[in-house]
Write a protein that holds these residues in place. Structure first.
Motif, PDB file in Angstrom:
ATOM      1  N   MET A   1       0.839  -1.202   0.000  1.00 25.79           N
ATOM      2  CA  MET A   1       0.000   0.000   0.000  1.00 25.79           C
ATOM      3  C   MET A   1       0.874   1.252   0.000  1.00 25.79           C
ATOM      4  SD  MET A   1      -2.690   1.332   2.950  1.00 25.79           S
ATOM      5  CE  MET A   1      -4.099   0.339   2.498  1.00 25.79           C
ATOM      6  N   ASN A   2       0.495   2.211  -0.846  1.00 26.30           N
ATOM      7  CA  ASN A   2       1.138   3.523  -0.867  1.00 26.30           C
ATOM      8  C   ASN A   2       0.146   4.539  -0.308  1.00 26.30           C
ATOM      9  OD1 ASN A   2       3.519   2.662  -2.428  1.00 26.30           O
ATOM     10  ND2 ASN A   2       2.053   2.423  -4.102  1.00 26.30           N
ATOM     11  N   ILE A   3       0.562   5.280   0.700  1.00 31.06           N
ATOM     12  CA  ILE A   3      -0.285   6.307   1.287  1.00 31.06           C
ATOM     13  C   ILE A   3       0.368   7.660   1.032  1.00 31.06           C
ATOM     14  CG2 ILE A   3      -1.331   7.190   3.404  1.00 31.06           C
ATOM     15  CD1 ILE A   3      -1.069   4.294   4.516  1.00 31.06           C
ATOM     16  N   TYR A   4      -0.336   8.511   0.269  1.00 28.97           N
ATOM     17  CA  TYR A   4       0.152   9.855  -0.008  1.00 28.97           C
ATOM     18  C   TYR A   4      -0.506  10.780   1.014  1.00 28.97           C
ATOM     19  CZ  TYR A   4       1.738   7.659  -4.252  1.00 28.97           C
ATOM     20  OH  TYR A   4       2.374   6.817  -5.138  1.00 28.97           O
ATOM     21  N   LEU A   5       0.318  11.287   1.903  1.00 31.95           N
ATOM     22  CA  LEU A   5      -0.154  12.070   3.045  1.00 31.95           C
ATOM     23  C   LEU A   5       0.153  13.539   2.792  1.00 31.95           C
ATOM     24  CD1 LEU A   5      -1.334  11.810   5.922  1.00 31.95           C
ATOM     25  CD2 LEU A   5       1.000  11.378   6.736  1.00 31.95           C
ATOM     26  N   VAL A   6      -0.904  14.338   2.641  1.00 30.84           N
ATOM     27  CA  VAL A   6      -0.752  15.739   2.226  1.00 30.84           C
ATOM     28  C   VAL A   6      -1.296  16.672   3.306  1.00 30.84           C
ATOM     29  CG1 VAL A   6      -1.606  17.480   0.592  1.00 30.84           C
ATOM     30  CG2 VAL A   6      -0.846  15.249  -0.245  1.00 30.84           C
ATOM     31  N   ARG A   7      -0.529  17.710   3.620  1.00 29.95           N
ATOM     32  CA  ARG A   7      -1.091  18.775   4.453  1.00 29.95           C
ATOM     33  C   ARG A   7      -1.785  19.774   3.529  1.00 29.95           C
ATOM     34  NH1 ARG A   7       1.606  23.450   8.350  1.00 29.95           N
ATOM     35  NH2 ARG A   7      -0.396  24.242   9.081  1.00 29.95           N
ATOM     36  N   HIS A   8      -2.944  20.232   3.949  1.00 30.84           N
ATOM     37  CA  HIS A   8      -3.724  21.182   3.140  1.00 30.84           C
ATOM     38  C   HIS A   8      -2.901  22.416   2.776  1.00 30.84           C
ATOM     39  CE1 HIS A   8      -4.189  24.034   6.475  1.00 30.84           C
ATOM     40  NE2 HIS A   8      -4.362  22.978   7.263  1.00 30.84           N
ATOM     41  N   GLY A   9      -3.362  23.121   1.746  1.00 24.22           N
ATOM     42  CA  GLY A   9      -2.708  24.361   1.329  1.00 24.22           C
ATOM     43  C   GLY A   9      -2.885  25.470   2.350  1.00 24.22           C
ATOM     44  N   GLU A  10      -2.148  26.534   2.127  1.00 28.58           N
ATOM     45  CA  GLU A  10      -2.127  27.662   3.073  1.00 28.58           C
ATOM     46  C   GLU A  10      -3.506  28.295   3.261  1.00 28.58           C
ATOM     47  OE1 GLU A  10       0.807  31.403   3.214  1.00 28.58           O
ATOM     48  OE2 GLU A  10      -0.934  31.721   1.913  1.00 28.58           O
ATOM     49  N   THR A  11      -3.800  28.667   4.518  1.00 27.59           N
ATOM     50  CA  THR A  11      -4.997  29.437   4.858  1.00 27.59           C
ATOM     51  C   THR A  11      -4.565  30.785   5.442  1.00 27.59           C
ATOM     52  OG1 THR A  11      -5.110  28.645   7.142  1.00 27.59           O
ATOM     53  CG2 THR A  11      -6.213  27.290   5.447  1.00 27.59           C
ATOM     54  N   LYS A  12      -5.530  31.669   5.634  1.00 25.81           N
ATOM     55  CA  LYS A  12      -5.212  32.972   6.223  1.00 25.81           C
ATOM     56  C   LYS A  12      -4.646  32.809   7.629  1.00 25.81           C
ATOM     57  CE  LYS A  12      -7.094  37.580   7.073  1.00 25.81           C
ATOM     58  NZ  LYS A  12      -6.515  37.703   8.432  1.00 25.81           N
ATOM     59  N   GLU A  13      -5.207  31.856   8.400  1.00 22.29           N
ATOM     60  CA  GLU A  13      -4.717  31.638   9.772  1.00 22.29           C
ATOM     61  C   GLU A  13      -3.273  31.140   9.773  1.00 22.29           C
ATOM     62  OE1 GLU A  13      -8.855  32.171   9.840  1.00 22.29           O
ATOM     63  OE2 GLU A  13      -7.756  30.668   8.696  1.00 22.29           O
ATOM     64  N   ASN A  14      -2.921  30.279   8.798  1.00 26.18           N
ATOM     65  CA  ASN A  14      -1.529  29.843   8.674  1.00 26.18           C
ATOM     66  C   ASN A  14      -0.626  31.044   8.395  1.00 26.18           C
ATOM     67  OD1 ASN A  14      -2.651  26.985   6.806  1.00 26.18           O
ATOM     68  ND2 ASN A  14      -2.119  27.039   8.953  1.00 26.18           N
ATOM     69  N   LYS A  15      -1.071  31.860   7.482  1.00 31.14           N
ATOM     70  CA  LYS A  15      -0.278  33.038   7.086  1.00 31.14           C
ATOM     71  C   LYS A  15      -0.087  33.983   8.266  1.00 31.14           C
ATOM     72  CE  LYS A  15      -0.166  36.426   3.332  1.00 31.14           C
ATOM     73  NZ  LYS A  15      -0.890  36.964   2.166  1.00 31.14           N
ATOM     74  N   ASP A  16      -1.108  34.110   9.101  1.00 33.35           N
ATOM     75  CA  ASP A  16      -1.065  35.013  10.258  1.00 33.35           C
ATOM     76  C   ASP A  16      -0.441  34.357  11.491  1.00 33.35           C
ATOM     77  OD1 ASP A  16      -2.282  36.908   8.686  1.00 33.35           O
ATOM     78  OD2 ASP A  16      -4.293  36.569   9.494  1.00 33.35           O
ATOM     79  N   GLU A  17      -0.032  33.093  11.373  1.00 32.76           N
ATOM     80  CA  GLU A  17       0.625  32.346  12.457  1.00 32.76           C
ATOM     81  C   GLU A  17      -0.240  32.274  13.709  1.00 32.76           C
ATOM     82  OE1 GLU A  17       4.479  34.155  12.909  1.00 32.76           O
ATOM     83  OE2 GLU A  17       5.277  33.109  11.165  1.00 32.76           O
ATOM     84  N   LYS A  18      -1.497  31.883  13.524  1.00 33.83           N
ATOM     85  CA  LYS A  18      -2.428  31.760  14.636  1.00 33.83           C
ATOM     86  C   LYS A  18      -2.684  30.291  14.960  1.00 33.83           C
ATOM     87  CE  LYS A  18      -4.839  36.135  13.790  1.00 33.83           C
ATOM     88  NZ  LYS A  18      -6.143  36.767  13.468  1.00 33.83           N
ATOM     89  N   PHE A  19      -2.975  30.025  16.224  1.00 37.27           N
ATOM     90  CA  PHE A  19      -3.391  28.679  16.622  1.00 37.27           C
ATOM     91  C   PHE A  19      -4.825  28.461  16.162  1.00 37.27           C
ATOM     92  CE2 PHE A  19       0.055  29.289  19.635  1.00 37.27           C
ATOM     93  CZ  PHE A  19       0.621  28.028  19.693  1.00 37.27           C
ATOM     94  N   TYR A  20      -5.051  27.348  15.491  1.00 32.96           N
ATOM     95  CA  TYR A  20      -6.433  27.033  15.137  1.00 32.96           C
ATOM     96  C   TYR A  20      -6.533  25.593  14.670  1.00 32.96           C
ATOM     97  CZ  TYR A  20      -5.953  26.912   9.991  1.00 32.96           C
ATOM     98  OH  TYR A  20      -5.626  26.561   8.705  1.00 32.96           O
TER      99      TYR A  20
END
Length: 200
Positions: A1-20
């Motif tokens: 089995m191959n599992i491709y594990l992806v983190r979602h693309g950037e959000t505004k909260e990521n850009k603003d360095e906020k916990f969420y």
């Protein structure tokens, strides 16, 4: 089995360095660009099954990656893939938390695994639901699986692969749009590679 594990693309909260975790917003323009790179990387892979969290940012990322390659109705949403719910800490930067929740931040520093933010969940709670999800999918008979999830979830999966050791959580990074290739062969799980989005 191959599992491709992806983190979602950037959000505004990521850009603003906020916990969420529970806040539910979509991607920035740059986040969509990161998905385009992922789409090119995965374009020749025959994906048998797609799992996402219940959050818009993972659903949107999966749709941007797959385009017309996969039936959107077949994307499986699983609450066990949701990011940790930070409760009252949601949408705040660390400096704000230190000022507004001084006592709680001190407790967090002393017990980062078991600490629950007000109205939130502990890392330990999140880890065990992620572990439950991952143990389920490796029992299924799929050749290529795509999972789109969140930083905390992905690092928890790494910890599970690394001898089920939560203490290793801070030894891994997981940035927006990164992809990891996980192999499951002969009852053995291993990380074949972690590819940063900026080199795709």
């Amino acid at each position: 089995m191959n599992i491709y594990l992806v983190r979602h693309g950037e959000t505004k909260e990521n850009k603003d360095e906020k916990f969420y975790g529970d806040i539910d917003n979509g991607l920035t323009d740059y986040g969509i660009y990161q998905c385009e790179k992922l789409r090119n990387f995965l374009k020749d892979k025959k994906i048998d099954k797609v799992y996402v969290s219940e959050k818009e940012r993972t659903i949107q990322t999966a749709k941007e990656i797959l385009c017309d390659k996969f039936n959107y109705d077949e994307i499986i949403r699983d609450s066990r893939l949701n990011e940790r719910n930070f409760g009252a800490f949601e949408g705040k930067k660390y400096d704000e938390l230190k000022s507004e929740y001084t006592k709680e931040c001190d407790e967090w520093g002393k017990d980062w695994i078991g600490f629950k933010p007000p109205e939130g969940e502990s890392y330990k709670d999140m880890y065990f639901r992620v572990k439950s999800f991952f143990q389920k999918i490796i029992k299924e008979d799929d050749e290529n699986v795509l999972i789109v999830a969140h930083s905390g979830v992905i690092r928890s999966i790494y910890c599970y692969i690394a001898d089920d050791n939560m203490e290793l959580f801070w030894k891994f990074a997981s940035k927006n749009g990164d992809v990891s290739i996980i192999k499951y062969e002969y009852n053995n799980l291993f990380i074949e590679g972690i590819i940063p989005n900026n080199v795709l």
